[in-house]
Write an enzyme that holds these catalytic residues in place. Structure first.
Site, PDB file in Angstrom:
ATOM      1  CG  ASP A  36      -1.897   1.132   1.217  1.00 42.68           C
ATOM      2  OD1 ASP A  36      -2.842   1.082   0.407  1.00 42.68           O
ATOM      3  OD2 ASP A  36      -1.723   2.081   1.994  1.00 42.68           O
ATOM      4  CD  GLU A  73      -5.281   0.828  -3.753  1.00 41.35           C
ATOM      5  OE1 GLU A  73      -6.457   1.146  -3.766  1.00 41.35           O
ATOM      6  OE2 GLU A  73      -4.464   1.284  -2.939  1.00 41.35           O
ATOM      7  CG  ASP A 122      -1.987   3.195   5.364  1.00 38.17           C
ATOM      8  OD1 ASP A 122      -3.065   3.474   4.799  1.00 38.17           O
ATOM      9  OD2 ASP A 122      -1.225   4.049   5.858  1.00 38.17           O
TER      10      ASP A 122
END
Ligand SMILES: [Zn+2]
Length: 448
Positions: free
Chosen positions: A215, A309, A391
């Site tokens: 992340d 991501e 996170d």
């Protein structure tokens, strides 16, 4: 595996060499601007001829390709620039090459054959705005045996601020070849970047079957699904503070625009602050880049599968907050680095779909929250009672995505640089996805 790789070194030139570097970059800019004026004149001439009804084959041809631009330059250089011999001919070629590429980009963008953002018609380059650079493709381009000097055509042997060891080893072993060298003035320093063809030995990650979810963040550089937090580079905060201070200082001084918008002569003190600001920006960017390279190299060398991501970069860049903007650039850069580094190290990179609710999903039971404010730094699940750092929870969800990919879609989703849309996980509540709206570029804040 043969790859194209760049090696960039800060230079430590003598005052004479610095002047020669500036002269070469100025020559490249001069040739670019001269060629652009020529093309513009030819285009407006052609437009006038068309309005008179001159038949197609008699219309003026604009010198469009590098070849025709170079021929026009060679015919005109003695008259136009009697000093041309002061610089390597590569300098002028570099400017004309940039122009030919810009024209081609504009042309293919206009015809719709080019992907990405629309490209405008090239503009004249100002000494004050455009970055100074010049590219060498032929002649004496060398890394010296002492590993602290480089040799460039006409410029001679220049000392480097750091050791060129890594590149020199490849060159000595015969596993590397220099294709071109570009010199550039950035943040008050000169740099040289060698574009090389490197033959990498085949590598395997240390843990080929292991998966890590990453992340990428704003406050910290990244949080891994293992729970490890990678902090931002040490002096990053101080550098950001300095950036803010210099921005305010620049605003107080007499710049090129008066408060009513009229042009005026900027003060010397304004110019001084602006130079310092440029330096501070370069410093922040360098620190961030250094931290990112260390992180992405480690991830690619260790884990067989890395999951990150997808980020809507063009939408995020619209954000005007400084720290945020810097971080956003970093995220896009991290993904770019991971894409090639995982390929080189023999691992794979999975990129989660932009609407994958990595932050809103519970990593324990798979329940998805409808809303999660950015200020909520802890994820507390109402279904199973899991409490985790926001996170870390997101990183765990990303890591779990790799298993989904392996189960449901097999090898086809070994998406190096591609986006993966996750399927519904077995035994879990279906994930509520964001509606996909056309034309909305802004990323939903809850997925940040
Ligand atoms: Zn839960």
């Amino acid at each position: 595996m043969k790859v194209t790789q760049a090696y960039r070194y800060a230079l430590d030139p003598t005052p004479g060499q610095a002047a020669a570097l500036a002269s070469h970059c100025g020559a490249a800019r001069f040739a670019f601007n001269w060629g652009l004026a020529l093309v513009k004149a030819a285009l407006s001439q052609r437009e006038a001829e068309e309005s008179y009804g001159v038949p197609g084959e008699h219309l003026t041809q604009a010198p469009w390709s590098l070849y025709s631009l170079r021929r026009a330059w060679n015919a005109a250089k003695d008259r136009l620039a009697p000093w041309w011999a002061d610089n390597s001919k590569e300098a002028y070629n570099s400017g004309l090459d940039n122009l030919a590429r810009a024209l081609k980009n504009w042309d293919s963008s206009r015809k719709g054959t080019r992907k990405g953002r629309a490209m405008g018609f090239p503009r004249f380059r100002s000494k004050h705005r455009a970055a100074s650079s010049c590219r060498f493709t032929t002649g004496a381009i060398r890394v010296e045996a002492d590993r602290h000097h480089v040799t460039l055509p006409r410029l001679g042997t220049i000392r480097t601020a750091e050791s060129t060891r890594k590149l020199a080893r490849h060159l000595q072993r015969g596993t590397g070849r220099i294709l071109s060298a570009t010199v550039r003035f950035e943040g008050g320093r000169w740099f040289v970047a060698f574009t090389c063809e490197i033959d990498h030995a085949d590598r395997v990650p240390a843990r080929p079957d292991a998966v890590v979810g990453v992340d990428l963040g704003v406050k910290d550089l990244a949080v891994l699904s293992t729970g490890e937090v990678i902090a931002s580079p040490k002096h990053h905060r101080a550098a950001l503070r300095r950036l803010r201070r210099l921005n305010k200082q620049l605003d107080r001084r007499i710049g090129p625009r008066s408060p009513d918008g009229a042009r005026r002569q900027p003060s010397a003190r304004w110019a001084k602050t602006r130079a310092a600001l440029g330096k501070a920006h370069a410093r922040v960017a360098n620190q961030r880049r250094d931290g990112l390279h260390k992180l992405t190299s480690r991830l690619a060398a260790t884990w067989g599968t890395v999951v990150v991501e997808d980020l809507n970069v063009s939408g995020m860049l619209a954000n005007r907050r400084l720290a945020r903007a810097v971080a956003d650039v970093g995220m896009a850069e991290a993904r770019r680095q991971l894409t090639y580094k995982t390929t080189w190290s023999g691992g794979r990179l999975i990129v989660a779909d932009r609407w994958f609710p990595s932050s809103k999903t519970c990593s324990g039971c798979g329940a998805v929250k409808a809303k999660l404010a950015l200020s909520e730094r802890t994820y507390a699940c109402i279904e199973c009672g899991l409490v985790a750092d926001r996170d870390h929870n997101a990183a765990l969800n990303l890591a779990a995505l790799a298993a989904d990919v392996a189960q449901s879609r097999g090898e086809t989703l070994n998406a190096r640089g591609g986006a993966v849309r996750p399927g519904v996980r077995a035994g879990r509540a279906p994930a509520k996805r964001e509606p996909r709206k056309r034309g909305t570029l802004r990323r939903k804040p809850e997925a940040a």
